[in-house]
Structure formats: C-alpha cells, structure tokens
Design an enzyme around this catalytic site. Structure first.
Site, short mmCIF file in Angstrom:
data_model
loop_
_atom_site.label_atom_id
_atom_site.label_comp_id
_atom_site.label_asym_id
_atom_site.label_seq_id
_atom_site.Cartn_x
_atom_site.Cartn_y
_atom_site.Cartn_z
N GLU A 198 5.33 0.44 -6.56
CA GLU A 198 5.46 -0.98 -6.90
C GLU A 198 5.68 -1.13 -8.40
OE1 GLU A 198 2.14 -3.21 -5.46
OE2 GLU A 198 2.37 -2.52 -3.38
N GLU A 225 9.68 -8.31 -1.67
CA GLU A 225 8.65 -8.91 -0.82
C GLU A 225 8.23 -10.29 -1.31
OE1 GLU A 225 4.17 -8.13 1.02
OE2 GLU A 225 5.17 -6.55 -0.10
N ASP A 266 4.08 5.49 0.63
CA ASP A 266 3.63 4.71 -0.52
C ASP A 266 2.78 5.55 -1.46
OD1 ASP A 266 4.61 2.11 -0.65
OD2 ASP A 266 3.17 1.33 0.79
N LYS A 315 7.47 5.52 -2.38
CA LYS A 315 7.70 4.13 -2.80
C LYS A 315 6.63 3.76 -3.81
CE LYS A 315 6.77 0.45 -0.14
NZ LYS A 315 5.85 -0.34 -1.01
N ASP A 360 0.75 1.76 2.20
CA ASP A 360 -0.66 1.69 1.83
C ASP A 360 -1.34 0.49 2.49
OD1 ASP A 360 0.50 -0.30 0.29
OD2 ASP A 360 -0.26 0.43 -1.62
N SER A 361 -0.56 -0.30 3.22
CA SER A 361 -1.13 -1.35 4.07
C SER A 361 -2.07 -0.76 5.11
CB SER A 361 -0.01 -2.14 4.76
OG SER A 361 0.93 -1.26 5.37
#
Length: 286
Positions: free
Chosen positions: A134, A201, A102, A132, A63-64
């Site tokens: 978070e 991270e 993501d 993925k 999602d970056s």
C-alpha cells in the site's frame, strides 16, 4: 465449466483435479491493459484456491485475512508469518492464477532494503509470483527498488486499510479536489516506478477512470469503477458469508444462510438420533 475430482487417499477428501493449463505470469497480466478485464478474488486456504482458480486471473492472499479469518479489528496486527502460511496454502491449491501476496503493515515501510528482505522471504516461503504493498508517491522508491531486483509489485492507492489509524476510518477517498489530485499522483508515481498493476480502492469514480486512462499498467478496482482494467473482491464478502459488507460489494450468494441451514439440519438429526444412519456406520459382519 465442468470439474473433475480425485480422491486424496491420505485424507479421503475429494479435490478438484486442475486442468492442464499453464499458470499465468506477471508479464501476461501487465499486457492485459485495456483488453479483457482481469478477474481477481482473495483466497486464504487451499480449498478456496482450488475452487476459485479456474475462474480467476489472479488470486490475492490479502491481509484482509486478519479480519476475515482471525477476527482482528483491522489489518494492522497481521504478521509476515501469517501471510506466509496462507500464501503457501493458496499456491498449493492453485494451478492457473497468478498468486499475489500482501505485505503486512510494518514489513516494508521503513526502507527499500527492509521491504526487499520481507518480500524476498515471503516469495521464498510461499512460491507466490508477486507482492502487493500500500502507499503512493512515498512508496515509489520502494516499488522501484523491488522491481529492479526481480520482485514484481502490485501497488495499492486510494483507501489503504493499513493506514486506517491515519485516515480515521474506511470512508471513500477523494471527496475533495486536493485529495483526488493526490490519489492520482500516487497512482502515477507507483506505476512509473515499475508496478505491474495498481489496485484502486474506495475512491470517487472519476478518480478511478482518470487513473486508468493515465497509467500504463492495469488498474484493479474495488469500490472504484467498472472502467478499471479489472476488479477484485474479498471472496467471503462476495459469497455472502458476512451480513454486513461495504457498499461496493455485490453478494453473489448467501453462503452464511446456507451454512446455517445445513448446521441446523445436522443438529436436528443428531438430537433425533437419526444421524448417523445405516449409510454412515460400519455394521458388524457375520
């Protein structure tokens, strides 16, 4: 590694011809715990996927892309539709790496059922192998819910960019003993819930080493430690497309400088009327 090219007759563009290699699987990634380090880079487009695929075990449609592709201030505004469009492109452009996508902010936090709905839609739309998400202990029940229903999940602990508004920035995490213990507990929780790998991270190195030693699935470091079971970077950062990057980024090229130089050379030739030349035009016959 040599690369062969074929011409796409529909576009006249030269594209790499994928080697006849079987695509890696999520179980194969999980089995790499403690073995040869896993290589992971982000990819958002067909062409980037084509170029990175042969060198990576996993490609992350991160999602970056919100910041890298769309110029957004954070990953928070990224939507499921954005992730699906880029995820499908990366799957089309790859033949070897496991493609992980993501789950964007707001698409999974409300409940395990909501997460399953979002994740299933993403995998159907893209053909990716895994998602993925978070979060640590608070998301363990969601990780378990998805994993038990056939959706492989990669965890992400430590500095979690989607929580930037709560964290107050992108600084390294785990500077206090209490926070360090929480990050370790988060990683253990998502690993025990069934995550096939966990991204760590932006944490103090001893935390990453401890997590790698304590959990049974591979750890993927980014600003963590070389002792993790693998590493991931944003490809555009690694290639030097941005002048400012995080401390944990190593720039392996200066693509920004090279692109700028090429554009400058092109502009000069256009203004001098030396481009296009004889090789680039279609002269009249006869």
């Amino acid at each position: 590694m040599s690369t062969t090219y074929t011409i796409d007759t529909a576009t006249s563009r030269a594209n790499p011809t994928p080697a006849l290699r079987k695509r890696l699987t999520v179980p194969a990634i999980r089995q790499r715990k403690g073995a040869e380090p896993l290589v992971m880079l982000t990819a958002y487009t067909v062409r980037t996927a084509q170029l990175l695929d042969a060198h990576c075990d996993m490609l992350l449609v991160g999602d970056s892309l919100g910041q890298v592709i769309y110029g957004l201030p954070s990953t928070v505004p990224v939507t499921l539709e954005m992730m699906a469009a880029h995820g499908a492109a990366v799957v089309r452009g790859s033949a070897h790496a496991v493609v992980v996508i993501d789950m964007p902010f707001g698409s999974y936090e409300a409940s395990p059922e909501k997460a399953f709905e979002s994740a299933a839609w993403l995998l159907k739309q893209t053909g990716a192998a895994a998602v993925k998400l978070e979060g640590g202990a608070a998301m363990a029940s969601t990780v378990r819910f998805l994993s038990e229903r056939g959706i492989p999940v990669m965890g992400h602990v430590g500095l979690t960019p989607q929580a930037v508004n709560v964290l107050g920035g992108y600084g390294a995490r785990g500077r206090t003993e209490a926070e360090a213990e929480k990050i370790v507990g988060d990683a253990v929780a998502v690993a025990e819930a069934g995550a096939f790998a966990v991204v760590i991270e932006g944490v103090m190195e001893p935390i990453a080493i401890r997590i790698t030693q304590e959990i049974a699935c591979p750890t993927i470091g980014i600003g963590a430690s070389a002792q993790c079971d693998g590493q991931v970077l944003v490809a555009e950062d690694m290639l030097g497309l941005f002048e400012r990057t995080a401390r944990f980024v190593k720039r392996y090229d200066d693509m920004a400088g090279r692109i700028s130089a090429a554009a400058e050379a092109y502009a000069g030739e256009v203004r001098a009327r030396s481009f296009p030349g004889p090789e680039q035009i279609y002269p009249a016959k006869g």
